[in-house]
Scaffold this active site. Structure first.
Site, mmCIF file in Angstrom:
data_model
loop_
_atom_site.group_PDB
_atom_site.id
_atom_site.type_symbol
_atom_site.label_atom_id
_atom_site.label_comp_id
_atom_site.label_asym_id
_atom_site.label_seq_id
_atom_site.Cartn_x
_atom_site.Cartn_y
_atom_site.Cartn_z
ATOM 1 N N ASP A 57 70.301 23.916 70.590
ATOM 2 C CA ASP A 57 70.856 25.221 70.955
ATOM 3 C C ASP A 57 71.688 25.052 72.220
ATOM 4 O OD1 ASP A 57 70.702 28.318 70.527
ATOM 5 O OD2 ASP A 57 70.380 28.006 72.680
ATOM 6 N N HIS A 116 67.504 33.576 74.876
ATOM 7 C CA HIS A 116 68.857 33.148 75.235
ATOM 8 C C HIS A 116 68.847 32.059 76.305
ATOM 9 C CE1 HIS A 116 70.912 36.031 72.729
ATOM 10 N NE2 HIS A 116 70.152 37.003 73.205
ATOM 11 N N GLU A 158 73.953 27.151 75.328
ATOM 12 C CA GLU A 158 74.402 28.358 76.008
ATOM 13 C C GLU A 158 75.781 28.049 76.583
ATOM 14 O OE1 GLU A 158 72.807 31.067 75.653
ATOM 15 O OE2 GLU A 158 70.988 30.166 74.812
#
Length: 575
Positions: A26, A167, A28
């Site tokens: 993942d 997040h 950001e």
């Protein structure tokens, strides 16, 4: 399950899912564009058989301000990433962490798109892994009654994930692991046992792709180049792979998301292949086949001679000109005329070379000064205000800067120094937009000069032999002549390498140099050969003449270029 991780050279297509290594990743970022935005955090979890084998996580300095909206979503601030590593140092470590794994991400096109774009930007080889998107898999597995949507937070709640996504990269990757395992459990009763079956189970595999999956059955698990051929035996697509069979099979699964390529995979009638000694030979053969066949489904490197060069004209008062054919002393190659024109504009800004295109006689010119003369950017040789001898130093400076000679390093008269002084002047006057534009032009010129000088230095060497460790105790060997790959081979572990080197040199392709900085070698081939020679622990074995790159001119500005490209302040000082 424990034990050493299997590499894809050891894995066959019947490997069950519980023995497959997945790396769930993942990212950001500062925004949604892989081309414009930057990574602020990466997190990844390596799992196999339900067991976590390792984790990879770090904040990343994006080299720019993080938008307030992004800060409000992720909680990652500029202070948090200050002092964090840049992505150009993080990405190679992640590629090693994820090597020989199936990459998994929630909304995989976003995360994988960033990884691929940064690989291209940093000239790293994208390993072309199999990719699984848990969002797409969830749409296939879960009914509308089970989940209102397929967002990661919703799926984590519906499937009872142990980690709540917030997040932040590592937490979201951990949550995605739980979602992946829950979805795979649903597929067991349906007979989905392997990764190819899993990818084929996803909804966007066309019937034509499924029908053609057998085209890969006879390919070897070896590095090389593959050619998809159509109904009339025409070459539709050319690609390269470290494992031909595994890579070609991916074209017939849901892992292939490019619409045009899926169309191609449905049209193909057979797949030819050329086995190669190692990835460098495969890359070079791919480039040569792309130039020879110009397949309609390939987008890049089909026209190796479509390049532009900047040259000084041969006349009494030379000027800069943009041409298609390389010649000695040229600057390039440029992929577009616009890029070449920007280099010309920047070179002219640092000199008083004339801009006009008329031919000016060496004696008794009869022209009239133009507006450029009034602005002090030309000494008007057209009107006899400057003699050939007075004009010559400007020409010498440009030639030396292009070649990397001593005039390019002269602190008092150097062209690059003058351009930087102009940048400083604009910044001191608080004309920041103009200063930023000047900085970008100077950075573009330094980048073009540095690349051209490095490639020209390699192309000037008649022959060199290099060896790179193959990771198994042996050596990958290459014979390079004037920037072209002339022969490739391997010395496996336990095999004396020098007899192999002698045999490769004796059988290597003859390369006759041509005019121009690259001695006639295609720019893309010089690029991949130079990258292979200067990375990965490659060592020189033999060299016909010394291979030396200029240490001055653009090379002396590499530190400035790095700061200009990455620093938060747009006006780094020159060294």
């Amino acid at each position: 399950m424990t034990g050493a991780q299997l590499t894809f050279d050891e894995i066959d297509d019947d490997l069950p899912l519980h023995r497959t290594t997945f790396v769930v990743v993942d990212l950001e970022t500062t925004g949604g564009s892989a081309q414009r935005d930057a990574v602020t955090e990466i997190g990844a979890v390596k799992v196999r058989g339900g067991e976590v084998l390792g984790e990879f996580a770090t904040l990343v300095d994006p080299g720019c301000e993080i938008p307030p909206m992004v800060v409000s979503i992720t909680g990652i601030t500029g202070a948090m990433v200050h002092g964090a590593p840049r992505f150009d140092s993080v990405l190679p470590a992640f590629l090693e962490f994820s090597r020989d794994s199936v990459l998994v991400a929630h909304n995989a096109p976003f995360d994988i798109g960033f990884l691929r774009a940064h690989c291209e930007r940093l000239e790293l080889t994208w390993p072309k892994p199999q990719v699984l998107c848990t969002a797409k898999l969830a749409r296939r597995v879960l009914s509308r009654d089970e989940t209102p949507n397929h967002k990661l937070g919703t799926l984590a709640r519906v499937l009872h994930a142990r980690t709540t996504p917030v997040h932040r990269a590592l937490d979201d990757a951990r949550a995605t692991v739980d979602v992946l395992h829950a979805l795979l459990e649903r597929l067991g009763p349906l007979g989905v046992r392997t990764v190819p079956e899993l990818l084929a189970h996803l909804p966007d595999v066309t019937p034509q792709q499924r029908r053609n999956r057998g085209l890969a059955d006879d390919l070897p698990n070896a590095p090389g180049v593959y050619l998809f051929r159509g109904p009339n035996d025409e070459v539709l697509y050319v690609g390269t792979a470290s494992d031909l069979r595994r890579r070609v099979r991916q074209y017939f699964t849901a892992g292939e998301r490019r619409g045009r390529v899926r169309e191609m995979a449905g049209l193909a009638q057979r797949v030819d292949h050329v086995e190669c000694a190692h990835p460098l030979e495969a890359e070079v053969r791919e480039l040569r086949l792309l130039g020879a066949h110009q397949p309609r489904y390939n987008r890049r490197s089909k026209f190796p001679k479509r390049t532009w060069w900047v040259v000084l004209t041969e006349e009494a008062f030379p000027r800069l000109s943009i041409v298609r054919s390389a010649r000695d002393g040229a600057l390039g190659p440029f992929r577009s005329r616009a890029a070449a024109a920007e280099a010309v504009e920047t070179l002219q800004a640092g000199t008083t070379l004339r801009r006009c295109t008329e031919r000016i006689p060496a004696r008794n010119p009869s022209g009239r000064p133009c507006a450029v003369y009034e602005l002090g950017r030309c000494a008007a040789p057209c009107a006899g205000h400057q003699s050939v001898e007075e004009y010559a130093p400007q020409v010498v400076t440009v030639r030396e800067v292009i070649s990397g000679g001593p005039a390019g390093r002269d602190a008092e008269h150097g062209l690059l120094e003058r351009l930087h002084a102009e940048l400083d002047r604009l910044a001191a006057e608080e004309r920041f937009e103009d200063a930023a534009a000047a900085r970008d032009r100077l950075a573009g010129l330094v980048r073009a000069l540095d690349q051209a000088q490095r490639w020209a230095a390699l192309a000037a060497v008649p022959e060199l032999v290099a060896a790179r460790p193959d990771g198994a105790g042996g050596w990958q060997l290459a014979v390079v002549r004037h920037g072209r790959l002339a022969a490739a081979g391997n010395a496996r572990r336990g095999t004396p390498p020098m007899p192999v080197v002698d045999a490769l040199q004796a059988a290597a392709e003859t390369v006759l140099p041509e005019p121009g900085p690259l001695r006639g070698a295609p720019a893309d081939e010089v690029r991949v050969v130079h990258r292979w020679l200067t990375t990965g622990g490659t060592r020189l074995v033999r060299c016909a003449t010394p291979w030396a790159e200029p240490a001055g001119s653009a090379a002396a500005w590499r530190t400035w270029l790095e700061r200009a490209t990455q620093a938060r302040t747009p006006y780094p000082a020159a060294d």
